[in-house]
Design a protein around this motif. Sequence first.
Motif, PDB file in Angstrom:
ATOM      1  N   GLN A  70       3.593   4.913  -7.757  1.00 20.76           N
ATOM      2  CA  GLN A  70       3.570   3.483  -7.444  1.00 20.76           C
ATOM      3  C   GLN A  70       3.323   3.226  -5.955  1.00 20.76           C
ATOM      4  OE1 GLN A  70       7.141   1.750  -9.067  1.00 20.76           O
ATOM      5  NE2 GLN A  70       6.374   1.889 -11.151  1.00 20.76           N
ATOM      6  N   VAL A  71       3.133   4.276  -5.183  1.00 23.05           N
ATOM      7  CA  VAL A  71       2.837   4.117  -3.764  1.00 23.05           C
ATOM      8  C   VAL A  71       1.454   3.477  -3.565  1.00 23.05           C
ATOM      9  CG1 VAL A  71       1.765   6.357  -3.297  1.00 23.05           C
ATOM     10  CG2 VAL A  71       3.167   5.273  -1.542  1.00 23.05           C
ATOM     11  N   PHE A  72       0.687   3.370  -4.644  1.00 29.78           N
ATOM     12  CA  PHE A  72      -0.626   2.723  -4.541  1.00 29.78           C
ATOM     13  C   PHE A  72      -0.492   1.286  -4.043  1.00 29.78           C
ATOM     14  CE2 PHE A  72       0.607   1.041  -8.656  1.00 29.78           C
ATOM     15  CZ  PHE A  72       0.043  -0.232  -8.670  1.00 29.78           C
ATOM     16  N   ALA A  73       0.603   0.615  -4.388  1.00 25.97           N
ATOM     17  CA  ALA A  73       0.764  -0.804  -4.024  1.00 25.97           C
ATOM     18  C   ALA A  73       0.835  -1.008  -2.505  1.00 25.97           C
ATOM     19  CB  ALA A  73       1.966  -1.403  -4.733  1.00 25.97           C
ATOM     20  N   PRO A  74       1.750  -0.339  -1.794  1.00 25.25           N
ATOM     21  CA  PRO A  74       1.762  -0.540  -0.343  1.00 25.25           C
ATOM     22  C   PRO A  74       0.517   0.018   0.346  1.00 25.25           C
ATOM     23  CG  PRO A  74       3.392   1.103  -0.968  1.00 25.25           C
ATOM     24  CD  PRO A  74       2.871   0.479  -2.240  1.00 25.25           C
ATOM     25  N   LEU A  75      -0.071   1.077  -0.219  1.00 21.04           N
ATOM     26  CA  LEU A  75      -1.294   1.621   0.378  1.00 21.04           C
ATOM     27  C   LEU A  75      -2.442   0.633   0.240  1.00 21.04           C
ATOM     28  CD1 LEU A  75      -2.814   3.899   1.766  1.00 21.04           C
ATOM     29  CD2 LEU A  75      -3.196   4.919  -0.482  1.00 21.04           C
ATOM     30  N   SER A  76      -2.614   0.072  -0.936  1.00 24.69           N
ATOM     31  CA  SER A  76      -3.703  -0.897  -1.120  1.00 24.69           C
ATOM     32  C   SER A  76      -3.449  -2.151  -0.288  1.00 24.69           C
ATOM     33  CB  SER A  76      -3.902  -1.241  -2.598  1.00 24.69           C
ATOM     34  OG  SER A  76      -2.769  -1.869  -3.136  1.00 24.69           O
ATOM     35  N   GLU A  77      -2.191  -2.542  -0.138  1.00 27.86           N
ATOM     36  CA  GLU A  77      -1.848  -3.696   0.698  1.00 27.86           C
ATOM     37  C   GLU A  77      -2.200  -3.423   2.160  1.00 27.86           C
ATOM     38  OE1 GLU A  77      -0.077  -7.508   1.619  1.00 27.86           O
ATOM     39  OE2 GLU A  77      -1.035  -6.625  -0.132  1.00 27.86           O
ATOM     40  N   ALA A  78      -1.916  -2.221   2.636  1.00 26.74           N
ATOM     41  CA  ALA A  78      -2.259  -1.864   4.015  1.00 26.74           C
ATOM     42  C   ALA A  78      -3.767  -1.878   4.219  1.00 26.74           C
ATOM     43  CB  ALA A  78      -1.698  -0.482   4.349  1.00 26.74           C
ATOM     44  N   TYR A  79      -4.515  -1.324   3.277  1.00 26.12           N
ATOM     45  CA  TYR A  79      -5.979  -1.347   3.383  1.00 26.12           C
ATOM     46  C   TYR A  79      -6.501  -2.774   3.383  1.00 26.12           C
ATOM     47  CZ  TYR A  79      -6.556   3.706   2.670  1.00 26.12           C
ATOM     48  OH  TYR A  79      -6.545   5.066   2.807  1.00 26.12           O
ATOM     49  N   ARG A  80      -5.928  -3.617   2.536  1.00 27.19           N
ATOM     50  CA  ARG A  80      -6.358  -5.025   2.488  1.00 27.19           C
ATOM     51  C   ARG A  80      -6.141  -5.699   3.835  1.00 27.19           C
ATOM     52  NH1 ARG A  80      -4.237  -9.966   2.096  1.00 27.19           N
ATOM     53  NH2 ARG A  80      -2.123  -9.165   2.070  1.00 27.19           N
ATOM     54  N   LYS A  81      -4.987  -5.471   4.428  1.00 26.50           N
ATOM     55  CA  LYS A  81      -4.671  -6.085   5.726  1.00 26.50           C
ATOM     56  C   LYS A  81      -5.598  -5.588   6.826  1.00 26.50           C
ATOM     57  CE  LYS A  81       0.176  -7.028   4.793  1.00 26.50           C
ATOM     58  NZ  LYS A  81       1.578  -6.647   5.109  1.00 26.50           N
ATOM     59  N   MET A  82      -6.112  -4.363   6.674  1.00 28.74           N
ATOM     60  CA  MET A  82      -7.037  -3.806   7.665  1.00 28.74           C
ATOM     61  C   MET A  82      -8.476  -4.243   7.408  1.00 28.74           C
ATOM     62  SD  MET A  82      -5.408   0.028   8.284  1.00 28.74           S
ATOM     63  CE  MET A  82      -6.600   0.744   7.228  1.00 28.74           C
ATOM     64  N   GLY A  83      -8.682  -5.003   6.319  1.00 24.19           N
ATOM     65  CA  GLY A  83     -10.028  -5.462   6.004  1.00 24.19           C
ATOM     66  C   GLY A  83     -10.812  -4.504   5.133  1.00 24.19           C
ATOM     67  N   LEU A  84     -10.171  -3.459   4.631  1.00 23.17           N
ATOM     68  CA  LEU A  84     -10.836  -2.478   3.766  1.00 23.17           C
ATOM     69  C   LEU A  84     -10.633  -2.896   2.311  1.00 23.17           C
ATOM     70  CD1 LEU A  84      -9.612   0.707   5.661  1.00 23.17           C
ATOM     71  CD2 LEU A  84     -11.844  -0.393   5.834  1.00 23.17           C
ATOM     72  N   VAL A  85     -11.180  -4.048   1.976  1.00 23.58           N
ATOM     73  CA  VAL A  85     -10.903  -4.682   0.686  1.00 23.58           C
ATOM     74  C   VAL A  85     -11.446  -3.863  -0.484  1.00 23.58           C
ATOM     75  CG1 VAL A  85     -11.183  -6.791  -0.678  1.00 23.58           C
ATOM     76  CG2 VAL A  85     -10.820  -6.949   1.779  1.00 23.58           C
ATOM     77  N   GLU A  86     -12.625  -3.286  -0.347  1.00 30.06           N
ATOM     78  CA  GLU A  86     -13.192  -2.498  -1.453  1.00 30.06           C
ATOM     79  C   GLU A  86     -12.329  -1.273  -1.760  1.00 30.06           C
ATOM     80  OE1 GLU A  86     -17.362  -1.646  -1.045  1.00 30.06           O
ATOM     81  OE2 GLU A  86     -17.795  -3.718  -0.506  1.00 30.06           O
ATOM     82  N   GLU A  87     -11.873  -0.584  -0.728  1.00 30.59           N
ATOM     83  CA  GLU A  87     -11.011   0.580  -0.917  1.00 30.59           C
ATOM     84  C   GLU A  87      -9.665   0.146  -1.503  1.00 30.59           C
ATOM     85  OE1 GLU A  87      -9.915   4.700  -0.698  1.00 30.59           O
ATOM     86  OE2 GLU A  87     -11.786   3.617  -0.847  1.00 30.59           O
ATOM     87  N   ALA A  88      -9.133  -0.955  -0.994  1.00 30.12           N
ATOM     88  CA  ALA A  88      -7.875  -1.492  -1.511  1.00 30.12           C
ATOM     89  C   ALA A  88      -8.007  -1.825  -2.991  1.00 30.12           C
ATOM     90  CB  ALA A  88      -7.475  -2.733  -0.722  1.00 30.12           C
ATOM     91  N   PHE A  89      -9.133  -2.433  -3.355  1.00 30.60           N
ATOM     92  CA  PHE A  89      -9.378  -2.802  -4.753  1.00 30.60           C
ATOM     93  C   PHE A  89      -9.436  -1.563  -5.647  1.00 30.60           C
ATOM     94  CE2 PHE A  89     -12.354  -3.567  -8.254  1.00 30.60           C
ATOM     95  CZ  PHE A  89     -11.709  -4.606  -8.894  1.00 30.60           C
ATOM     96  N   ARG A  90     -10.155  -0.557  -5.198  1.00 32.33           N
ATOM     97  CA  ARG A  90     -10.298   0.676  -5.978  1.00 32.33           C
ATOM     98  C   ARG A  90      -8.927   1.312  -6.239  1.00 32.33           C
ATOM     99  NH1 ARG A  90     -10.230   5.824  -5.238  1.00 32.33           N
ATOM    100  NH2 ARG A  90      -9.992   5.746  -2.985  1.00 32.33           N
ATOM    101  N   ILE A  91      -8.121   1.403  -5.214  1.00 30.19           N
ATOM    102  CA  ILE A  91      -6.791   2.013  -5.345  1.00 30.19           C
ATOM    103  C   ILE A  91      -5.884   1.161  -6.229  1.00 30.19           C
ATOM    104  CG2 ILE A  91      -4.682   2.562  -4.056  1.00 30.19           C
ATOM    105  CD1 ILE A  91      -6.568   3.429  -1.753  1.00 30.19           C
ATOM    106  N   ALA A  92      -5.912  -0.148  -6.037  1.00 30.45           N
ATOM    107  CA  ALA A  92      -5.028  -1.039  -6.791  1.00 30.45           C
ATOM    108  C   ALA A  92      -5.375  -1.065  -8.276  1.00 30.45           C
ATOM    109  CB  ALA A  92      -5.077  -2.452  -6.208  1.00 30.45           C
ATOM    110  N   VAL A  93      -6.653  -1.118  -8.601  1.00 31.99           N
ATOM    111  CA  VAL A  93      -7.058  -1.144 -10.012  1.00 31.99           C
ATOM    112  C   VAL A  93      -6.604   0.135 -10.711  1.00 31.99           C
ATOM    113  CG1 VAL A  93      -9.062  -1.032 -11.555  1.00 31.99           C
ATOM    114  CG2 VAL A  93      -8.962  -2.756  -9.770  1.00 31.99           C
ATOM    115  N   ARG A  94      -6.839   1.246 -10.064  1.00 31.30           N
ATOM    116  CA  ARG A  94      -6.430   2.529 -10.665  1.00 31.30           C
ATOM    117  C   ARG A  94      -4.906   2.592 -10.806  1.00 31.30           C
ATOM    118  NH1 ARG A  94      -6.711   8.475  -8.382  1.00 31.30           N
ATOM    119  NH2 ARG A  94      -6.780   9.603 -10.340  1.00 31.30           N
TER     120      ARG A  94
END
Length: 71
Positions: free
Chosen positions: A26-50
């Motif tokens: 479940q660590v995907f949630a804070p990781l995808s949130e951190a990527y989103r905040k950094m503007g890495l939305v595509e990477e955040a999306f990929r991690i969150a969906v999975r």
Amino acid sequence: MNVMQEVQPELIEKFQILLEKDPKSQVFAPLSEAYRKMGLVEEAFRIAVRGVQFNPQFGGGRIALAKIFLD
């Protein structure tokens, strides 16, 4: 607000390692949130969906994914 003050690189690295060791973590949630905040939305999306696919009942993951959709 400076994004790097809010997003801690050492935590991101820790989350990445944990997710590599256990892709169903479940660590995907804070990781995808951190990527989103950094503007890495595509990477955040990929991690969150999975992550949501592996953890469909985890509300924090669904919230992280919803924030990405809003971005």
